[in-house]
Enzyme design. Structure first.
Site, PDB file in Angstrom:
ATOM      1  N   LYS A 116       0.739  -1.483   0.002  1.00 12.19           N
ATOM      2  CA  LYS A 116      -0.105   0.060   0.229  1.00 12.19           C
ATOM      3  C   LYS A 116       0.891   1.037   0.391  1.00 12.19           C
ATOM      4  O   LYS A 116       0.066   2.510  -0.796  1.00 12.19           O
ATOM      5  CB  LYS A 116      -0.914  -0.066   1.205  1.00 12.19           C
ATOM      6  CG  LYS A 116      -2.105  -1.060   1.300  1.00 12.19           C
ATOM      7  CD  LYS A 116      -3.140  -0.973   2.193  1.00 12.19           C
ATOM      8  CE  LYS A 116      -4.241  -1.811   1.714  1.00 12.19           C
ATOM      9  NZ  LYS A 116      -5.532  -1.992   3.270  1.00 12.19           N
ATOM     10  N   GLY A 164      -8.738  -6.997   3.087  1.00 12.16           N
ATOM     11  CA  GLY A 164      -9.706  -7.882   3.801  1.00 12.16           C
ATOM     12  C   GLY A 164     -10.087  -6.998   5.298  1.00 12.16           C
ATOM     13  O   GLY A 164     -10.327  -7.820   6.067  1.00 12.16           O
ATOM     14  N   GLY A 165      -9.699  -5.703   5.432  1.00 12.78           N
ATOM     15  CA  GLY A 165      -9.653  -5.149   6.706  1.00 12.78           C
ATOM     16  C   GLY A 165      -8.903  -5.514   8.087  1.00 12.78           C
ATOM     17  O   GLY A 165      -9.163  -5.077   9.064  1.00 12.78           O
ATOM     18  N   LEU A 203     -10.358   9.585   8.569  1.00 10.32           N
ATOM     19  CA  LEU A 203     -11.899  10.343   8.015  1.00 10.32           C
ATOM     20  C   LEU A 203     -12.789   9.635   8.562  1.00 10.32           C
ATOM     21  O   LEU A 203     -12.894   8.907   8.879  1.00 10.32           O
ATOM     22  CB  LEU A 203     -11.749  10.435   6.076  1.00 10.32           C
ATOM     23  CG  LEU A 203     -10.387  10.887   5.644  1.00 10.32           C
ATOM     24  CD1 LEU A 203     -10.773  10.154   4.472  1.00 10.32           C
ATOM     25  CD2 LEU A 203     -10.221  11.966   5.704  1.00 10.32           C
ATOM     26  N   ARG A 291      -7.574  -6.724  -9.705  1.00 15.39           N
ATOM     27  CA  ARG A 291      -7.948  -8.143 -10.093  1.00 15.39           C
ATOM     28  C   ARG A 291      -9.636  -7.628  -9.850  1.00 15.39           C
ATOM     29  O   ARG A 291     -10.000  -6.465  -9.924  1.00 15.39           O
ATOM     30  CB  ARG A 291      -7.932  -8.802  -8.379  1.00 15.39           C
ATOM     31  CG  ARG A 291      -8.570  -8.278  -7.372  1.00 15.39           C
ATOM     32  CD  ARG A 291      -9.250  -9.119  -6.735  1.00 15.39           C
ATOM     33  NE  ARG A 291      -8.998  -8.077  -4.636  1.00 15.39           N
ATOM     34  CZ  ARG A 291     -10.054  -7.618  -4.702  1.00 15.39           C
ATOM     35  NH1 ARG A 291     -10.991  -7.816  -5.154  1.00 15.39           N
ATOM     36  NH2 ARG A 291      -9.765  -7.209  -3.381  1.00 15.39           N
ATOM     37  N   VAL A 294     -15.587  -8.737  -6.284  1.00 16.95           N
ATOM     38  CA  VAL A 294     -16.647  -9.086  -5.882  1.00 16.95           C
ATOM     39  C   VAL A 294     -18.119  -8.284  -6.020  1.00 16.95           C
ATOM     40  O   VAL A 294     -19.192  -9.422  -7.152  1.00 16.95           O
ATOM     41  CB  VAL A 294     -17.590  -9.327  -4.283  1.00 16.95           C
ATOM     42  CG1 VAL A 294     -18.470  -9.885  -3.972  1.00 16.95           C
ATOM     43  CG2 VAL A 294     -15.937  -9.749  -3.377  1.00 16.95           C
ATOM     44  N   ARG A 337     -24.780  -8.979  -0.898  1.00 19.48           N
ATOM     45  CA  ARG A 337     -23.818  -9.730  -0.385  1.00 19.48           C
ATOM     46  C   ARG A 337     -24.563 -11.363   0.416  1.00 19.48           C
ATOM     47  O   ARG A 337     -24.978 -10.418   1.933  1.00 19.48           O
ATOM     48  CB  ARG A 337     -22.423  -9.540  -0.161  1.00 19.48           C
ATOM     49  CG  ARG A 337     -21.674  -8.985  -0.876  1.00 19.48           C
ATOM     50  CD  ARG A 337     -20.523  -9.123  -0.655  1.00 19.48           C
ATOM     51  NE  ARG A 337     -19.349  -7.703  -1.320  1.00 19.48           N
ATOM     52  CZ  ARG A 337     -18.269  -7.310  -1.325  1.00 19.48           C
ATOM     53  NH1 ARG A 337     -17.355  -8.661  -0.068  1.00 19.48           N
ATOM     54  NH2 ARG A 337     -17.707  -6.776  -2.031  1.00 19.48           N
TER      55      ARG A 337
HETATM   56  P1  ADP Z   1      -8.063  -3.671   2.638  1.00 22.17           P
HETATM   57  O1  ADP Z   1      -7.257  -3.296   1.958  1.00 22.17           O
HETATM   58  O2  ADP Z   1      -8.100  -4.133   4.198  1.00 22.17           O
HETATM   59  O3  ADP Z   1      -9.853  -3.838   2.367  1.00 22.17           O
HETATM   60  P2  ADP Z   1      -8.237   0.142   2.822  1.00 22.17           P
HETATM   61  O4  ADP Z   1      -7.430   0.620   2.335  1.00 22.17           O
HETATM   62  O5  ADP Z   1      -9.414  -0.361   1.146  1.00 22.17           O
HETATM   63  O6  ADP Z   1      -8.698  -1.866   3.161  1.00 22.17           O
HETATM   64  O7  ADP Z   1      -9.848   0.226   3.527  1.00 22.17           O
HETATM   65  C1  ADP Z   1     -11.048   0.041   3.853  1.00 22.17           C
HETATM   66  C2  ADP Z   1     -12.104   0.505   4.595  1.00 22.17           C
HETATM   67  O8  ADP Z   1     -11.442   1.275   5.318  1.00 22.17           O
HETATM   68  C3  ADP Z   1     -12.269   1.820   3.648  1.00 22.17           C
HETATM   69  O9  ADP Z   1     -13.402   1.392   2.955  1.00 22.17           O
HETATM   70  C4  ADP Z   1     -13.088   2.498   4.736  1.00 22.17           C
HETATM   71  O10 ADP Z   1     -13.918   1.958   5.402  1.00 22.17           O
HETATM   72  C5  ADP Z   1     -11.639   2.143   6.206  1.00 22.17           C
HETATM   73  N1  ADP Z   1     -11.065   2.728   5.980  1.00 22.17           N
HETATM   74  C6  ADP Z   1      -8.767   2.871   5.676  1.00 22.17           C
HETATM   75  N2  ADP Z   1      -8.736   3.996   5.577  1.00 22.17           N
HETATM   76  C7  ADP Z   1      -9.366   4.854   6.343  1.00 22.17           C
HETATM   77  C8  ADP Z   1      -9.349   6.687   6.279  1.00 22.17           C
HETATM   78  N3  ADP Z   1      -8.409   6.535   5.947  1.00 22.17           N
HETATM   79  N4  ADP Z   1     -10.043   6.903   7.371  1.00 22.17           N
HETATM   80  C9  ADP Z   1     -11.289   6.159   7.638  1.00 22.17           C
HETATM   81  N5  ADP Z   1     -11.183   5.211   7.559  1.00 22.17           N
HETATM   82  C10 ADP Z   1     -11.092   4.463   6.250  1.00 22.17           C
END
Ligand code: ADP
Length: 449
Positions: A116, A164-165, A203, A291, A294, A337
């Site tokens: 990332k 994946g969170g 945010l 990719r 879903v 989903r």
């Molecule tokens: P992953 O790769 O685990 O899916 P992401 O970077 O895509 O992680 O972030 C997944 C979710 O986490 C976002 O859709 C949002 O809900 C929350 N999130 C990520 N970064 C931020 C941020 N800087 N501020 C607030 N929420 C965030």
């Protein structure tokens, strides 16, 4: 064009790829673990081959088993679906080393976007707006505290290899920093073998808006608008729609162009999703998924395109079958989903399906690998289906979703289906006024009492 492709996945996405391939006159090979001998993707594909025991590490993630399956069956290309090996750069390299084609981006692009910090640096250099944050990795707690103080709380600490969170922790105040920093690091290490973390401004009321992009690997790329995936539980999407309820055509054109130009400049090939947080009219890049997502069917519905077909076309060296001007939005689409999970705890609930009835009618698509008598194995993801509806506008799509849900029957296991009629009764869902925290709060007050 390929004569035969192998699908290195299972469940609804494996079926999705079989469908596209069959319409293109391409034969398919399903791979499966011993737990999936009776799975629908195995029944639907032209050929199937068992690649190992139930544990994913020894079957769906076993690179030697999948390469051998290609050699035995004569498949020329591999579609990875989503999850499993779809974003594994060394797999892509091995596929190529065996003179096979990976239906997806290059190993380099996957590697760049899979980390990332590198992804953010790359996107920033390509003119994509990013969430304010640390310049690269944060080496230790002292540095993290310094950044937190400078940037102002709340902040989010993220594992560079996360997904994946997992590997994300919020520090609401300086007092939370120590535990958030160490937890994010530990999760990065244990889940992804990499403990490097970075820090972003957290945010507080954003929406999750992602842009679908598609490139031909020859410097041409388009965008297919946005999806709003703000309704999430534990950072996992639950309900997705396209177009986004509050994105204007001007905003779509502007951010879409930034994204399409960025991926064109790196000669990106295939489908990709550039994820943003959107707050007060501004987009902030968070990550790129290299990719098929879903939730790709909502985009397919409003643009009338088959993204898997396009993936296969460009992987075979053909041009995309559309240019930017051909891509015109028609109506509104929503996906929900459906997981085999017990509410309110969302505990996985594998077991035997005693009755399955899929909804139908105008504007309804059910992507699922369920059938009467199927036993959901306990070893894999709990997603058992996606219900996608398409209407002339958002109110029609919402009404259609409610109607389709009333026809859907999945008996024998607990599912998340009851969540959706309850959500549809909420004014915020009807009006499209929600952000990434809405669902968690709603669950707390309505379900998890
Ligand atoms: P992953 O790769 O685990 O899916 P992401 O970077 O895509 O992680 O972030 C997944 C979710 O986490 C976002 O859709 C949002 O809900 C929350 N999130 C990520 N970064 C931020 C941020 N800087 N501020 C607030 N929420 C965030």
């Amino acid at each position: 064009m390929f004569d035969k492709i192998l699908i290195a996945n299972r469940g609804e996405i494996a079926l999705r790829v079989v469908r596209a391939a069959r319409e293109m006159g391409i034969a398919t090979v399903a791979v499966h673990s011993t737990a999936d001998s009776d799975a629908m993707h195995v029944r639907m594909a032209d050929e199937s081959i068992c690649i190992g025991p139930p544990a994913s590490a020894q079957s769906y993630l076993s690179i030697p088993a999948i390469i051998s399956a290609c050699e035995i069956t004569g498949a020329q290309a591999i579609h990875p679906g989503y999850g499993f090996l779809s974003e594994n750069a060394s797999f892509v390299q091995i596929v190529q080393d065996h003179d096979l084609t990976f239906i997806g981006p290059t190993a380099d692009h996957i590697r760049t976007m899979g980390d990332k910090i590198t992804a953010k640096d790359t996107m920033k250099a390509l003119g994509v707006p990013c969430v304010p944050g640390s310049a690269g990795g944060v080496p230790d707690l002292d540095a993290a505290k310094k950044i937190g103080a400078e940037m102002g709380y709340p902040v989010i600490i993220k594992a560079t290899a996360g997904g994946g969170g997992k590997g994300m922790k919020v520090a609401k105040t300086a007092a939370d920093m120590e535990s958030a920093f160490h937890t994010a690091r530990a999760e990065g290490k244990s889940n992804f073998g990499n403990d490097e973390v970075y820090i972003e401004k957290y945010l507080t009321t954003p929406r999750h808006i992602e842009i679908q992009v598609f490139g031909d690997g020859k410097g041409n790329a388009v965008h297919l608008g946005e999806r709003d995936c703000s309704l999430q539980r534990r950072h996992q999407k639950v309900f997705e729609e396209a177009p986004g309820p509050i994105i204007s055509p001007q905003e779509r054109r502007a951010i879409g162009k930034v994204c399409a130009d960025a991926v064109a400049r790196i000669n990106y090939i295939g489908a990709g999703t550039i994820e943003f947080l959107y707050e007060k009219g501004e987009f902030f890049f968070i990550e790129m998924n290299t990719r098929l997502q879903v939730e790709h069917p909502v985009t397919e519905a409003i643009f009338g395109v088959d993204l898997v077909r396009e993936q296969i076309r460009v992987a075979a060296g053909l041009d995309m079958s559309f240019g930017q001007d051909d891509l015109v939005i028609n109506g509104h689409a929503i996906e929900v989903r459906i997981n085999a999970e017990r509410l309110p705890s969302f505990t996985p609930c594998p077991g035997r399906i005693s009755q399955y009835h899929a909804p139908g009618g105008l504007g309804v698509r059910m992507d699922s690998a369920l059938y009467d008598g199927y036993s959901i194995p306990p070893f894999y993801d709990s997603l058992i289906g996606k219900l996608i509806v398409h209407g002339r506008d958002r109110p029609e799509a919402l009404a259609r979703l409610e109607r389709a849900l009333s026809e859907l029957i999945v008996d024998g296991v607990d599912t998340t289906i009851p969540l959706f009629p309850a959500l549809l009764a909420e004014p915020d869902i009807q009006n499209g006024t929600y952000n990434i925290h809405w669902l968690e709060r709603w669950l707390e007050s309505n379900l998890e009492q």
